[in-house]
Design a protein around this motif. Structure first.
Motif, PDB file in Angstrom:
ATOM      1  N   GLY A  90       4.162   4.682  -4.851  1.00  0.00           N
ATOM      2  CA  GLY A  90       4.190   6.259  -4.547  1.00  0.00           C
ATOM      3  C   GLY A  90       4.105   5.555  -3.279  1.00  0.00           C
ATOM      4  N   VAL A  91       5.098   5.109  -3.228  1.00  0.00           N
ATOM      5  CA  VAL A  91       4.802   4.979  -1.773  1.00  0.00           C
ATOM      6  C   VAL A  91       5.345   5.811  -1.493  1.00  0.00           C
ATOM      7  N   ASP A  92       5.425   6.283   0.260  1.00  0.00           N
ATOM      8  CA  ASP A  92       5.911   7.893   0.276  1.00  0.00           C
ATOM      9  C   ASP A  92       7.405   7.348   1.416  1.00  0.00           C
ATOM     10  N   HIS A  93       7.063   6.327   2.322  1.00  0.00           N
ATOM     11  CA  HIS A  93       8.490   5.558   3.014  1.00  0.00           C
ATOM     12  C   HIS A  93       8.995   4.708   2.574  1.00  0.00           C
ATOM     13  N   ILE A  94      10.397   4.666   2.238  1.00  0.00           N
ATOM     14  CA  ILE A  94      11.244   4.063   1.877  1.00  0.00           C
ATOM     15  C   ILE A  94      12.743   3.736   2.399  1.00  0.00           C
ATOM     16  N   ASP A  95      13.047   3.224   2.978  1.00  0.00           N
ATOM     17  CA  ASP A  95      13.955   2.624   3.526  1.00  0.00           C
ATOM     18  C   ASP A  95      15.502   1.973   2.952  1.00  0.00           C
ATOM     19  N   VAL A  96      15.943   2.389   3.107  1.00  0.00           N
ATOM     20  CA  VAL A  96      17.443   1.308   2.195  1.00  0.00           C
ATOM     21  C   VAL A  96      18.421   0.928   3.590  1.00  0.00           C
ATOM     22  N   ILE A  97      18.805  -0.017   2.696  1.00  0.00           N
ATOM     23  CA  ILE A  97      20.449  -0.386   3.508  1.00  0.00           C
ATOM     24  C   ILE A  97      21.896  -0.760   2.504  1.00  0.00           C
TER      25      ILE A  97
ATOM     26  N   ASN B 221       0.612  -0.659  -0.670  1.00  0.00           N
ATOM     27  CA  ASN B 221       0.339  -0.041  -0.042  1.00  0.00           C
ATOM     28  C   ASN B 221       0.787   1.157   0.122  1.00  0.00           C
ATOM     29  N   PRO B 222       0.450   1.946  -0.396  1.00  0.00           N
ATOM     30  CA  PRO B 222       1.149   3.501  -0.446  1.00  0.00           C
ATOM     31  C   PRO B 222       1.851   3.607   0.944  1.00  0.00           C
ATOM     32  N   LYS B 223       0.526   3.749   1.838  1.00  0.00           N
ATOM     33  CA  LYS B 223       0.968   4.008   3.250  1.00  0.00           C
ATOM     34  C   LYS B 223       2.286   3.439   3.998  1.00  0.00           C
ATOM     35  N   ASP B 224       2.524   1.667   3.172  1.00  0.00           N
ATOM     36  CA  ASP B 224       3.036   0.776   4.154  1.00  0.00           C
ATOM     37  C   ASP B 224       4.747   1.381   4.361  1.00  0.00           C
ATOM     38  N   LYS B 225       5.379   1.043   4.820  1.00  0.00           N
ATOM     39  CA  LYS B 225       6.931   1.115   4.842  1.00  0.00           C
ATOM     40  C   LYS B 225       7.417  -0.095   4.663  1.00  0.00           C
ATOM     41  N   VAL B 226       8.260   0.425   3.604  1.00  0.00           N
ATOM     42  CA  VAL B 226       9.114  -0.603   3.051  1.00  0.00           C
ATOM     43  C   VAL B 226      11.043  -0.417   3.503  1.00  0.00           C
ATOM     44  N   LEU B 227      11.371  -1.211   3.037  1.00  0.00           N
ATOM     45  CA  LEU B 227      12.804  -1.413   3.507  1.00  0.00           C
ATOM     46  C   LEU B 227      13.062  -2.196   2.690  1.00  0.00           C
ATOM     47  N   VAL B 228      14.563  -1.738   1.639  1.00  0.00           N
ATOM     48  CA  VAL B 228      15.143  -2.573   0.533  1.00  0.00           C
ATOM     49  C   VAL B 228      16.437  -2.743   1.223  1.00  0.00           C
ATOM     50  N   THR B 229      16.829  -3.777   1.619  1.00  0.00           N
ATOM     51  CA  THR B 229      18.289  -3.760   1.279  1.00  0.00           C
ATOM     52  C   THR B 229      19.541  -4.396  -0.233  1.00  0.00           C
ATOM     53  N   GLY B 230      20.560  -3.478   0.384  1.00  0.00           N
ATOM     54  CA  GLY B 230      21.791  -3.768  -1.093  1.00  0.00           C
ATOM     55  C   GLY B 230      20.812  -2.319  -2.633  1.00  0.00           C
ATOM     56  N   MET B 231      22.188  -1.325  -2.932  1.00  0.00           N
ATOM     57  CA  MET B 231      21.638  -0.553  -3.547  1.00  0.00           C
ATOM     58  C   MET B 231      22.324  -0.694  -5.159  1.00  0.00           C
ATOM     59  N   GLY B 232      22.237  -1.770  -5.626  1.00  0.00           N
ATOM     60  CA  GLY B 232      22.978  -2.300  -6.662  1.00  0.00           C
ATOM     61  C   GLY B 232      21.685  -1.617  -7.790  1.00  0.00           C
ATOM     62  N   THR B 233      22.193  -2.388  -9.050  1.00  0.00           N
ATOM     63  CA  THR B 233      20.792  -1.958  -9.939  1.00  0.00           C
ATOM     64  C   THR B 233      19.590  -2.009 -10.015  1.00  0.00           C
ATOM     65  N   ILE B 234      19.332  -3.786  -9.380  1.00  0.00           N
ATOM     66  CA  ILE B 234      18.458  -3.936  -8.944  1.00  0.00           C
ATOM     67  C   ILE B 234      17.599  -3.018  -7.617  1.00  0.00           C
ATOM     68  N   GLY B 235      17.967  -2.900  -6.806  1.00  0.00           N
ATOM     69  CA  GLY B 235      17.252  -2.316  -5.536  1.00  0.00           C
ATOM     70  C   GLY B 235      17.268  -0.957  -5.861  1.00  0.00           C
ATOM     71  N   LEU B 236      17.953   0.125  -6.212  1.00  0.00           N
ATOM     72  CA  LEU B 236      18.310   0.968  -6.716  1.00  0.00           C
ATOM     73  C   LEU B 236      16.504   0.871  -7.563  1.00  0.00           C
ATOM     74  N   LEU B 237      16.984   0.051  -8.909  1.00  0.00           N
ATOM     75  CA  LEU B 237      15.354  -0.045  -9.593  1.00  0.00           C
ATOM     76  C   LEU B 237      13.813  -0.106  -8.933  1.00  0.00           C
ATOM     77  N   ALA B 238      14.077  -0.703  -7.895  1.00  0.00           N
ATOM     78  CA  ALA B 238      13.131  -1.615  -6.861  1.00  0.00           C
ATOM     79  C   ALA B 238      12.887  -0.820  -6.286  1.00  0.00           C
ATOM     80  N   VAL B 239      13.072   0.471  -5.158  1.00  0.00           N
ATOM     81  CA  VAL B 239      13.103   2.197  -5.137  1.00  0.00           C
ATOM     82  C   VAL B 239      12.284   3.109  -6.092  1.00  0.00           C
ATOM     83  N   TYR B 240      13.004   2.456  -7.124  1.00  0.00           N
ATOM     84  CA  TYR B 240      12.868   3.760  -8.069  1.00  0.00           C
ATOM     85  C   TYR B 240      10.684   3.117  -8.494  1.00  0.00           C
TER      86      TYR B 240
END
Length: 307
Positions: free
Chosen positions: A161-168, A135-154
């Motif tokens: 439309g997720v507002d709260h995306i954190d990464v490791i 849901n756009p209001k959910d908090k999502v955490l993504v590990t690893g900012m290689g190409t796949i991770g960055l495109l997942a955030v994108y």
């Protein structure tokens, strides 16, 4: 017409295979490669023979899988593309290739070649996100900012439309890029995370980051593993059982042509996506590029190869 194909013939050993292309079939198109890419996470482990999921690799084997090119000829029954059209395809490090019409993605002239090429891995990342169905209001955490991770955030930011995306991500440079792609907070492995997350995406391929991800997800939360698992064995921790987490895997894209329709419209608004290509080389220097990737002389997110 001769075709040059970069083949991995043994560990850290590449050569260009030369062969004559066959006659063009009625449902096929001949493509001249303009650019391809080295997907570092997947291809380097094969080159180094370090893929933990492939301990007895067979040789020779093809290299690469992302291409942007120009249609040179079309078969008699081909209708969706014409000579001179630009297309995205999946044949790897080759200067020419014959592909089935159904396996190529048409690209309009106003889409830059580098951005068009990213539609393949964007679709792969999108499939994992769609499996989580946040849901756009959910908090999502993504590990690893290689190409796949960055495109997942994108995709999380601009499609869902997720507002709260954190990464490791341990690399400070990649943490900075992640924020441009839509991350709210970017943490190092040693940082204390703020709160619990409804969903997680594992894109690092590293057990340590995967363990942090499991401990950071809420009770009954859901994790999608997008990484290939070719770096380290990913293990389930006690949090997986205690919190009754759900873990799903994802591989390849959900529908490359349908995804490209959204991606090509949206990507023109976000030229910063080209940051993913941190290094550029040519077909002639591609073998040397693999050597430099292997010995650590260069460490880019992704390599652009011009023909």
């Amino acid at each position: 017409m001769k075709q040059y194909t970069l083949m991995l013939i043994d560990k850290k050993s590449l050569e260009w295979e030369i062969q004559e292309l066959p006659a063009l079939g009625v449902n096929e198109v001949l493509i001249k490669t303009v650019i391809s890419a080295v997907s570092v996470g997947a291809e380097l482990s094969q080159y180094d023979e370090s893929d933990v999921t492939d301990i007895n690799p067979d040789y020779p084997r093809n290299t690469g899988y992302e291409n942007y090119g120009e249609v040179v000829r079309v078969g008699g029954n081909v209708r969706s593309v014409h000579t001179g059209d630009k297309v995205v395809a999946f044949y790897g490090h080759k200067d020419f290739s014959i592909e089935k019409e159904n396996n190529v993605i048409p690209v309009s002239e106003d889409i830059p070649s580098t951005q068009a090429l990213l539609t393949i891995l964007s679709c792969d990342s999108a499939k994992g996100v769609l499996k989580l169905d946040p849901n756009p209001k959910d908090k999502v955490l993504v590990t690893g900012m290689g190409t796949i991770g960055l495109l997942a955030v994108y995709f999380l930011k601009h499609y869902i439309g997720v507002d709260h995306i954190d990464v490791i991500e341990p690399d400070c440079r990649r943490r900075h890029i992640a924020k441009e792609f839509g991350a709210k907070n970017a943490f190092d492995l040693q940082d204390k995370l703020e709160g619990k997350y409804e969903h997680g995406l594992e894109c690092s391929g590293m057990h340590g980051a995967f363990g942090i991800l499991q401990s950071s997800i809420r009770q009954y939360g859901k994790i999608c593993i997008l990484s290939d698992g070719n770096k380290e064995e990913l293990k389930l921790g006690p949090e997986f059982y205690e919190k009754e987490l759900c873990i799903v895997g994802s591989s390849d894209g959900w529908d490359y042509k349908r995804h490209s329709q959204w991606f090509f419209k949206y990507v023109k608004k976000t030229p910063y996506i080209d940051q993913i290509f941190e290094y550029e080389t040519t077909k002639e220097n591609l073998m040397q590029c693999f050597k430099e990737l292997s010995n650590g002389t260069i460490n880019p997110l992704k390599v652009l190869v011009r023909y």
